[in-house]
Motif scaffolding. Structure first.
Motif, short mmCIF file in Angstrom:
data_model
loop_
_atom_site.label_atom_id
_atom_site.label_comp_id
_atom_site.label_asym_id
_atom_site.label_seq_id
_atom_site.Cartn_x
_atom_site.Cartn_y
_atom_site.Cartn_z
N ASP A 55 0.83 -1.21 0.00
CA ASP A 55 0.00 0.00 0.00
C ASP A 55 0.86 1.26 0.00
O ASP A 55 0.56 2.24 -0.71
N GLU A 56 1.91 1.25 0.80
CA GLU A 56 2.78 2.43 0.88
C GLU A 56 3.55 2.64 -0.43
O GLU A 56 3.77 3.79 -0.85
N LYS A 104 1.11 4.19 -2.84
CA LYS A 104 0.91 5.61 -2.55
C LYS A 104 2.08 6.44 -3.09
O LYS A 104 1.89 7.52 -3.67
#
Length: 261
Positions: A137-138, A141
């Motif tokens: 997820d990071e 992003k």
């Protein structure tokens, strides 16, 4: 907890002997085994929720040459999650740009609220799988904000920050692979060792032979490996994990729950 292993080299090598020695430790880590190799830029993963020494499937695999430049292995002592196949390592997941990520973990996350939201998203119920989902997820992003693919160095810098924060009050011996870079991290003394020789770079929870070249992996740093060489090294963080009686009780209570005690 668990034991982890990886082999990283500039050319494919056969590593059956090392793997056989590694899996012989399964008497103390009976809750599953896993093996990941790279073939044609794709992971080939085998894993089972049974003791490695009792697995006919693993025996069949090791009866043939296991050859690769990037090979990862895991034997599990469950400290979180049931003894089922989805909880066996390695874990693999793709990011939004179709880059495949793999993770194996030796340790336990005792407290990190940012992982809680992944309990409803993961396939199994381990903290290790949640770590991988969080990292991806990071990365997503970061690449969305950048408007394009990250470089290898950008991913290393990002994971350095994430893993440093994750390691606070948690045991975090990790091996991660993103298709380009192998990431190695340890934050507990005498729980991860490496051997570098003409065959490549080998890392394991305990030395796998009598070679005097085995050395302890430097703690509280993230290392990045490519083709048997360390190409990146992070700054040192301060989050050494020290095992306490509370941690032991946590693990014992979980093992009792698995056996219905």
């Amino acid at each position: 907890m668990c034991e982890i292993f990886c082999f990283n080299s500039d050319k494919p090598k056969q590593i059956n002997q090392c793997l056989e020695c590694f899996y012989n430790h399964s008497e103390d880590h009976p809750h599953g085994w896993g093996l990941a190799t790279m073939q044609s830029d794709e992971f080939v993963i085998d894993k089972e929720p049974v003791k490695a020494s009792c697995s006919e499937h693993l025996k069949n695999i090791l009866s043939n040459p296991v050859v690769g430049k990037n090979v990862f292995a895991h034997i599990r002592l469950a400290t979180m999650g049931e003894i089922i196949s989805p909880n066996c390592h390695p874990f693999i997941e793709a990011d939004d740009n179709n880059r495949s990520w793999m993770l194996i973990h030796n340790g336990t996350i005792f407290n990190y609220p940012k992982l809680d939201k992944y309990k409803d998203k993961e396939t199994g119920d381990t903290d290790s799988e949640r770590i991988l989902l969080y990292i991806i997820d990071e990365v997503n992003k970061f690449e969305k904000a950048k408007g394009g693919l990250s470089t290898i160095k950008e991913r290393f810098n990002l994971l350095s920050e994430l893993i440093s924060d994750l390691s606070k009050n948690n045991k975090l011996n990790l091996m991660i692979y993103d298709g380009d870079l192998t990431y190695i991290h340890s934050n507990m003394r005498k729980t991860l060792y490496y051997l570098k020789n003409e065959d490549g770079f080998m890392v394991a929870s305990t030395p796998l032979n009598d070679d005097e070249g085995w050395k302890e992996v430097e703690m509280n740093k993230l290392f990045g490996l490519i083709d048997g060489q360390i190409v990146f090294e992070s700054e040192e963080h301060e989050n050494e994990f020290i095992f306490t009686e509370e941690h032991l009780k946590y693990m014992e209570d979980h093992l009792k729950s698995l056996h219905g005690e």
